[in-house]
Design a protein around this motif. Sequence first.
Motif, short mmCIF file in Angstrom:
data_model
loop_
_atom_site.label_atom_id
_atom_site.label_comp_id
_atom_site.label_asym_id
_atom_site.label_seq_id
_atom_site.Cartn_x
_atom_site.Cartn_y
_atom_site.Cartn_z
N SER A 1 0.76 -1.18 0.10
CA SER A 1 -0.05 0.02 0.13
C SER A 1 1.05 1.39 0.07
CB SER A 1 -1.07 0.08 1.36
OG SER A 1 -0.07 0.08 2.46
N PRO A 2 0.30 2.29 -0.51
CA PRO A 2 1.08 3.63 -0.53
C PRO A 2 1.80 3.88 0.93
CG PRO A 2 -0.91 3.58 -1.86
CD PRO A 2 -0.95 2.48 -1.16
N ALA A 3 0.98 3.65 2.10
CA ALA A 3 1.26 4.25 3.52
C ALA A 3 2.58 3.48 3.81
CB ALA A 3 0.32 3.92 4.44
N GLU A 4 2.41 2.07 3.48
CA GLU A 4 3.59 1.10 3.68
C GLU A 4 4.61 1.51 2.94
OE1 GLU A 4 0.81 -2.95 5.08
OE2 GLU A 4 1.44 -2.59 2.83
N TRP A 5 4.35 1.82 1.71
CA TRP A 5 5.59 2.04 0.76
C TRP A 5 6.53 3.19 1.27
CZ3 TRP A 5 8.97 0.04 -2.04
CH2 TRP A 5 9.82 0.58 -2.82
N ALA A 6 5.77 4.09 1.92
CA ALA A 6 6.35 5.43 2.39
C ALA A 6 7.47 4.94 3.68
CB ALA A 6 5.54 6.53 2.86
N ALA A 7 7.04 3.79 4.59
CA ALA A 7 7.78 3.59 5.32
C ALA A 7 8.96 2.61 4.67
CB ALA A 7 7.24 2.68 6.49
N ALA B 1 0.33 -14.69 9.89
CA ALA B 1 1.52 -14.42 9.48
C ALA B 1 1.42 -13.11 8.58
CB ALA B 1 2.08 -15.52 8.47
N ARG B 2 2.88 -12.48 8.81
CA ARG B 2 2.94 -10.97 8.19
C ARG B 2 4.39 -11.02 7.49
NH1 ARG B 2 -1.71 -11.04 8.70
NH2 ARG B 2 -2.91 -9.35 9.63
N ALA B 3 4.52 -10.38 6.41
CA ALA B 3 5.58 -10.04 5.56
C ALA B 3 6.22 -8.82 6.58
CB ALA B 3 5.52 -9.63 4.21
N PHE B 4 7.64 -8.71 6.57
CA PHE B 4 8.24 -7.59 7.37
C PHE B 4 9.54 -7.22 6.32
CE2 PHE B 4 10.17 -11.32 9.20
CZ PHE B 4 11.56 -10.88 9.29
N LEU B 5 10.08 -5.97 6.55
CA LEU B 5 11.31 -5.64 6.01
C LEU B 5 12.22 -5.09 7.44
CD1 LEU B 5 12.86 -5.44 3.19
CD2 LEU B 5 12.20 -2.84 3.68
N ALA B 6 13.17 -5.65 7.41
CA ALA B 6 14.04 -5.68 8.72
C ALA B 6 15.28 -4.89 8.10
CB ALA B 6 14.52 -6.86 9.35
N ASN B 7 15.96 -3.76 9.02
CA ASN B 7 17.08 -3.05 8.82
C ASN B 7 18.23 -3.62 9.48
OD1 ASN B 7 18.96 -1.24 8.29
ND2 ASN B 7 17.73 0.30 9.05
N LEU B 8 19.19 -4.36 8.72
CA LEU B 8 20.27 -4.99 9.10
C LEU B 8 21.56 -4.08 9.39
CD1 LEU B 8 20.19 -8.25 7.16
CD2 LEU B 8 18.80 -7.69 9.06
N CYS C 1 12.06 -2.97 12.08
CA CYS C 1 11.47 -3.39 10.96
C CYS C 1 10.22 -2.93 10.48
CB CYS C 1 11.29 -5.06 11.13
SG CYS C 1 9.83 -5.36 12.23
N VAL C 2 9.58 -2.79 9.34
CA VAL C 2 8.45 -2.31 8.97
C VAL C 2 7.59 -3.55 8.69
CG1 VAL C 2 7.00 -1.19 7.29
CG2 VAL C 2 9.15 -0.26 8.24
N VAL C 3 6.42 -3.82 9.47
CA VAL C 3 5.76 -5.04 9.22
C VAL C 3 4.63 -4.44 8.41
CG1 VAL C 3 3.99 -6.59 10.58
CG2 VAL C 3 6.03 -5.74 11.64
N SER D 1 -0.71 -6.87 1.82
CA SER D 1 0.71 -6.97 0.85
C SER D 1 1.39 -8.07 1.25
CB SER D 1 1.25 -5.69 1.78
OG SER D 1 0.85 -4.33 1.54
N THR D 2 1.13 -8.59 2.30
CA THR D 2 1.76 -9.99 2.80
C THR D 2 1.32 -10.83 1.69
OG1 THR D 2 1.98 -9.47 5.06
CG2 THR D 2 1.92 -11.88 4.30
N GLU D 3 -0.13 -11.09 1.27
CA GLU D 3 -0.64 -11.95 0.42
C GLU D 3 -0.02 -11.64 -0.95
OE1 GLU D 3 -4.91 -13.64 -1.11
OE2 GLU D 3 -4.79 -11.97 0.26
#
Length: 360
Positions: free
Chosen positions: A97-103, A161-168, A207-209, A214-216
Amino acid sequence: MRLSTEQTEFCDLVRRFFSERVSSEYLRGRISSGQRSDTGLRQSLQDLGLYETFSGAEPTCGLVELALLAEECGRALVPDSCVEHVLINALLESLVSPAEWAAVSGLFRSAQGGGCALAFPGCCDFSVEHDSGSVSGTATWAICGEGAALLLGFTSTGTGARAFLANLSTLGTEASTQGGVASISNPAHSLDLTTPLTQHVLTKAPCVVLGSESTENLSIAIEVLKASEVSGLCQRVLEMTLEYVKTRNQFGVPIGSFQAIQHKLAQVYADSEALASLCRFAAWSFTASPEQRRITSRAAALRAAELGVHICEVAIQCHGGIGFTWEYDLHLFLRRAQVIHAAFGITESRANELIQAASC
């Protein structure tokens, strides 16, 4: 799904490129030297204009074309993660989603081009601490993982279950009471000798969950792409076998004249063609028929996971003794098919999800 003229030309271009650039000698050189990545191959794809077609303000290619690219990568056993690279760096914005893409885009900026690893749903054991906005757990293996600054993974909390993007990029490699830990084992042990994998162990990584929709989207896209990769693999294995049985003689005649061989190859040909049609229909339905995409992607992934191993095994049997040798390439195809089967093969939960999707 019938390919358009442009899509057919796209496939032909990519196939010619891989046939010239990714030879058996090239693959074996990568394996023997332990080379994990090839910037020259990535640059050649860039020079070909491949990545540009998926990015930009008005991209000319989408998930259907990426699935076709995955199919060609499977045919050539491409040892670099160009499909996953396109998915993360070019198509991710269209899947969230646009809001999630901003993060998410904020994390990409903080990574400063450090790359993003992708851990498939069946290879993750992560949990998210919503209070702290961090994730902890393990990715058994991930693609694009070497030197990655980000990790795109999935939590393992059942139906939630959810997808996430983690900062390493801001994490250390030793335990700390004040921050997170990113412990990366490189390389991860794998039966597949042509796909460099890494293991990631995270402790309280920022992370951003992503939401359920979006997960699907991500999980469906991944299933379609891996199924398409297996489809291409099966097509190439069948071609190798047909070439062999026409030239290998036994009792003074080609072994392809024996009914036992003909029946086996006729069946795997029908299976391979059916799988290719299913994978292309799954890719098409992602945007053209959203109500079908859940069942088509899951059916394609499960069918590909089973058929990939089976067709490789039949091919080895038809080759006889040479099919089992290290010098012949069939075992490289079987290895990749086995690893994809481990990640996407049928389980009770996946079978139930397919039944549920079919009943909707």
